[in-house]
Design a protein around this motif. Sequence first.
Motif, PDB file in Angstrom:
ATOM      1  N   ASN A   6       0.833  -1.214   0.000  1.00 11.12           N
ATOM      2  CA  ASN A   6       0.000   0.000   0.000  1.00 11.12           C
ATOM      3  C   ASN A   6       0.860   1.253   0.000  1.00 11.12           C
ATOM      4  OD1 ASN A   6      -2.369  -1.480  -0.069  1.00 11.12           O
ATOM      5  ND2 ASN A   6      -2.550  -1.564   2.182  1.00 11.12           N
ATOM      6  N   TYR A   7       1.898   1.231   0.855  1.00  6.06           N
ATOM      7  CA  TYR A   7       2.751   2.433   0.919  1.00  6.06           C
ATOM      8  C   TYR A   7       3.548   2.610  -0.372  1.00  6.06           C
ATOM      9  CZ  TYR A   7       1.727   3.383   5.815  1.00  6.06           C
ATOM     10  OH  TYR A   7       1.108   3.709   6.973  1.00  6.06           O
ATOM     11  N   VAL A   8       3.944   1.528  -0.971  1.00  3.53           N
ATOM     12  CA  VAL A   8       4.627   1.627  -2.270  1.00  3.53           C
ATOM     13  C   VAL A   8       3.694   2.238  -3.304  1.00  3.53           C
ATOM     14  CG1 VAL A   8       5.592   0.291  -4.174  1.00  3.53           C
ATOM     15  CG2 VAL A   8       6.252  -0.243  -1.834  1.00  3.53           C
ATOM     16  N   SER A  64       4.269   5.742  -5.219  1.00  3.31           N
ATOM     17  CA  SER A  64       4.310   5.810  -6.689  1.00  3.31           C
ATOM     18  C   SER A  64       3.416   6.906  -7.235  1.00  3.31           C
ATOM     19  CB  SER A  64       3.895   4.445  -7.265  1.00  3.31           C
ATOM     20  OG  SER A  64       2.559   4.153  -6.927  1.00  3.31           O
ATOM     21  N   LYS A  65       2.422   7.361  -6.414  1.00  2.00           N
ATOM     22  CA  LYS A  65       1.521   8.424  -6.862  1.00  2.00           C
ATOM     23  C   LYS A  65       2.081   9.818  -6.553  1.00  2.00           C
ATOM     24  CE  LYS A  65      -2.593   5.514  -6.363  1.00  2.00           C
ATOM     25  NZ  LYS A  65      -3.862   5.311  -5.628  1.00  2.00           N
ATOM     26  N   GLU A  66       3.105   9.835  -5.719  1.00  7.22           N
ATOM     27  CA  GLU A  66       3.738  11.120  -5.403  1.00  7.22           C
ATOM     28  C   GLU A  66       4.760  11.468  -6.469  1.00  7.22           C
ATOM     29  OE1 GLU A  66       3.023  13.127  -2.905  1.00  7.22           O
ATOM     30  OE2 GLU A  66       1.477  11.778  -2.037  1.00  7.22           O
ATOM     31  N   GLU A  67       5.009  12.749  -6.595  1.00  8.37           N
ATOM     32  CA  GLU A  67       6.001  13.218  -7.545  1.00  8.37           C
ATOM     33  C   GLU A  67       7.369  13.217  -6.892  1.00  8.37           C
ATOM     34  OE1 GLU A  67       4.990  16.934  -9.165  1.00  8.37           O
ATOM     35  OE2 GLU A  67       3.079  16.261 -10.021  1.00  8.37           O
ATOM     36  N   LEU A  68       8.214  12.323  -7.388  1.00 10.90           N
ATOM     37  CA  LEU A  68       9.566  12.194  -6.850  1.00 10.90           C
ATOM     38  C   LEU A  68      10.545  12.842  -7.833  1.00 10.90           C
ATOM     39  CD1 LEU A  68       9.459   8.500  -5.589  1.00 10.90           C
ATOM     40  CD2 LEU A  68       9.155  10.573  -4.242  1.00 10.90           C
ATOM     41  N   HIS A  69      11.332  13.792  -7.322  1.00 13.61           N
ATOM     42  CA  HIS A  69      12.252  14.510  -8.200  1.00 13.61           C
ATOM     43  C   HIS A  69      13.603  13.825  -8.277  1.00 13.61           C
ATOM     44  CE1 HIS A  69       9.307  17.737  -8.374  1.00 13.61           C
ATOM     45  NE2 HIS A  69       9.224  17.707  -7.029  1.00 13.61           N
ATOM     46  N   LEU A  89      11.936   2.528  -6.020  1.00 14.16           N
ATOM     47  CA  LEU A  89      10.518   2.303  -5.740  1.00 14.16           C
ATOM     48  C   LEU A  89       9.935   1.268  -6.704  1.00 14.16           C
ATOM     49  CD1 LEU A  89       8.126   3.200  -4.000  1.00 14.16           C
ATOM     50  CD2 LEU A  89       7.618   4.954  -5.725  1.00 14.16           C
ATOM     51  N   GLU A  90      10.392   1.314  -7.952  1.00 13.48           N
ATOM     52  CA  GLU A  90       9.925   0.334  -8.948  1.00 13.48           C
ATOM     53  C   GLU A  90      10.379  -1.081  -8.588  1.00 13.48           C
ATOM     54  OE1 GLU A  90      10.315  -0.596 -13.740  1.00 13.48           O
ATOM     55  OE2 GLU A  90      11.234   1.236 -12.887  1.00 13.48           O
ATOM     56  N   VAL A  91      11.624  -1.213  -8.153  1.00 11.04           N
ATOM     57  CA  VAL A  91      12.122  -2.531  -7.721  1.00 11.04           C
ATOM     58  C   VAL A  91      11.349  -3.024  -6.513  1.00 11.04           C
ATOM     59  CG1 VAL A  91      14.111  -3.767  -6.808  1.00 11.04           C
ATOM     60  CG2 VAL A  91      14.411  -2.129  -8.666  1.00 11.04           C
ATOM     61  N   LEU A  92      11.072  -2.125  -5.576  1.00  9.74           N
ATOM     62  CA  LEU A  92      10.333  -2.492  -4.373  1.00  9.74           C
ATOM     63  C   LEU A  92       8.932  -2.954  -4.726  1.00  9.74           C
ATOM     64  CD1 LEU A  92      10.520  -2.602  -1.292  1.00  9.74           C
ATOM     65  CD2 LEU A  92       9.650  -0.263  -1.224  1.00  9.74           C
ATOM     66  N   ASP A  93       8.281  -2.302  -5.689  1.00  7.57           N
ATOM     67  CA  ASP A  93       6.933  -2.686  -6.114  1.00  7.57           C
ATOM     68  C   ASP A  93       6.946  -4.066  -6.769  1.00  7.57           C
ATOM     69  OD1 ASP A  93       4.176  -2.368  -6.698  1.00  7.57           O
ATOM     70  OD2 ASP A  93       4.699  -1.820  -8.753  1.00  7.57           O
ATOM     71  N   ARG A  94       7.937  -4.302  -7.611  1.00  8.49           N
ATOM     72  CA  ARG A  94       8.004  -5.578  -8.321  1.00  8.49           C
ATOM     73  C   ARG A  94       8.279  -6.747  -7.369  1.00  8.49           C
ATOM     74  NH1 ARG A  94      11.599  -4.210 -11.518  1.00  8.49           N
ATOM     75  NH2 ARG A  94      13.428  -5.259 -10.649  1.00  8.49           N
TER      76      ARG A  94
END
Length: 858
Positions: A640-642, A646-651, A659-664
């Motif tokens: 859920n937190y991932v 992912s919906k936040e804007e990360l600069h 974050l993508e690796v963590l989601d996968r």
Amino acid sequence: MIEPTKGRVKVRFKVKKLRKSILAKLSARILCILSVMECVILGLCFGLGVSENLFNLTEPEALKKIYENINIDYSVNALKNFNINNSRYKDYLRENYFQYGIIISDNLKEINIQDNKSYQETNMTDDELASMNPEQLYLCQIKKDSDGYIYHMSGGYYNDYEELDDNYNKQWVHLYADRICYDVVKGIIYYRAEGYYYPVQSVSLCYGDSGEQTIYNYSYNFSKKKYQLNDKTPMDETPWVEESVSSSEKQETTFLDSEVQSQNDSIEEILDGSTNSERFVNLADLNNTTFNNNNWGMILLDNIRNIRGDELTLIDSSSLSENLFINEPKYYLNEDFTLVVEEKISGENYWVISIVPNAVPSENMNSKYNQEGWIVKLYYDIMDKDFAKRLLLSVCVMILSFSFLVYSSGHRRGVDGIVLTLIDKIPIDLLSFGLLVVEAVIFYEGLNIVGKIGLQKYMLVCAGLLGAIGTIMVAFTLEYVLSLCTRLKAGKWWRNSILYRIFIRVVSLFRNVVLFWKLVLFIGIISFMEFFVLINWGKGSIMVLWIIEKLILGVVLCKLVVQLSALQKASQNMAEGNLSYKIDIDKMFWECRKHGENLNKISEGMSRAVDERMKSERLKTELITNVSHDIKTPLTSIINYVDLLSKEELHNDKAAEYLEVLDRQSSKLKKLIEDLVEASKASSGNMSVEKQLLEAGVFVTQTAGEFEEKLKALELELIVSKPDEVIYIMADGRHIWRVIDNLMNNICKYAQPKSRVYVTLESADTKVSITFRNISKFALNISGEELMERFVRGDKSRNTEGHGLGLSIAQSLMKLNEGEMKIVVDGDLFKVILIFNRSVNEVPQFLQEKEQCEYTLT
């Protein structure tokens, strides 16, 4: 001490080396065959000497004996060709040095044998007839009937004419005496045979009290036609009267009573024949006394046959024709109780008068004199040349060569151990039968050739042919014996036989027969054999006891068989998994009760072990479920937190990549936990199964629709095949689709790009199968059974997605639906077969009517 040992080792080594030599074996075979043939020839010569009594004859005497037999053969042939006007045959006999003449006469003494006119046929000249010495002539008497059939013949020299003629005109015939008669008028005992009466030539009677009995011996006088007393013998000195004790007692109580004691003197006078000086007796005088034929007891006839007096058939000779009574002593009773009667031979009487040659020129080998004389000369040549030494030498060579062949059989150069040849691989009983048939055919065909072609006229050719046949038969027999030796050395020779294979088949069939019928068959065979013995040699009381014993034994054995069948049924139930089955052991015998108790204890022990295993499996499933649940809660929070991050804007680009690796990886962990829980439930059977009637073709069609685009993206071509008919199965649709989904996902992961994928639906009478085939892009160095285990993958480098639970889950789900899954790996070909039970009788009525309607419209 060392040198002799070395010498023995060298000799042993040379013999072992020699036994593998083909030349040595061939030489030993030739020596063995020749020595056997030599022993056979010497044995035949010895047998010829014994049968023809040649040991006591010189060579000239033996030749004379052979020539006499040849004269008889030629005489018969000459008579067969008599009256045919065959002058060529007469000349042929003369060319073979047989000189003869034929005379028809009943009395040869009245014939001038030196006169040509006395002969019906002759091949001798007048000068030869006039110069011949009658004492050197050989006579052959021959009887011919009206049809010209020769049925009686004899031979001898002219000096023995009287004896020859006397023996020639009579023969002995055997007649069955159907009754023994007693003439109540003349007091004579007769044999009756074929309606004629032959007086018994010797009769012995027993008379007297129990203390002093006497045997009266009578002989029949053919001139007086009465019995004459020869002598009297005390009973103790005659063994045959022991059988007449009961009759003697009868005499004592019947005619030795005090009231009839006055008749004793008259009876003894009759038996003694004291009324005349020549002691002639008329036994009919005893008819009116107490010692008539009914009280004679045992009678001895012709010192051979015993008969009781009351067994005689009474006749009255005065009422019968005198021509029926034989009064010539030309008969006797033999030991078989058969009447042998002399009979005069009728027929035309021929005399063939011939000359026995002293010597025959050896140029004419067609002559029987030369042919059979050659055998006699060969016999004396062999027997005169150290017969014993030659026989001993042949036997020694035969034993040594045969021993070497037995020792070397089965050994071959360059090969260790026993080597079986093509002959040794033939079944032993088939080889034995074949050898017997081949040798019989060779032997009888050889004799047939000799007989048909007429080679018996050429003794040397016959001897050579029979020698060749004998050599071939000995060679075949030797090879057969050596094959037996090789089989014995190889061991378990009996297994290579047709009878053994049949025996094994019968035993295997007999093992499948119910125990009760086995026992019935066994007891039946034993009882039949015992009954056969008792019925021939047993007594009535023994038969009754035997029947009672068999009834009791049968009841006991039947009860025992019932108990053994119960034990057998219990063990079969346990083998099939029915661990709750119990045996009632209350009424069982001895060891059966113990065995039943042990089976019940085994059942209880196995039930406890199964319960503990099931408990362990449940605990394992609960542990996996609880751990998975505990892991799933924080994992859900992470996911859920991932998602929120992912919906936040990360600069920061690095943060986005992390974050993508963590989601996968979190999604992969979630899928692993779900599959692990599902695999645990499926293997333990804790999943619910809702079976319903399903159309198998729908799954194939749905597979094509669901995975078509995915397979195209991976450059895989899907080929679907299914029959036109509608096929139904009973299963849980959710589980079956999960199985198919797992298999298709496996294909997408591991199939070789630019290859074909086959999905095939097939049906049989009771089974339905769905087959998946593809070519793997990885080398499959693993079996199908290993692939169905948990956490096992075909990609050992683990470069692809997956965790090795898909096939294990699919197998467990198929078992829950009473199906079967098979994996076949053949090189790079990977094939999975799903097998279901076909539902035919369970198709709803409305579906059957619908299908029938569609078929009718078509």
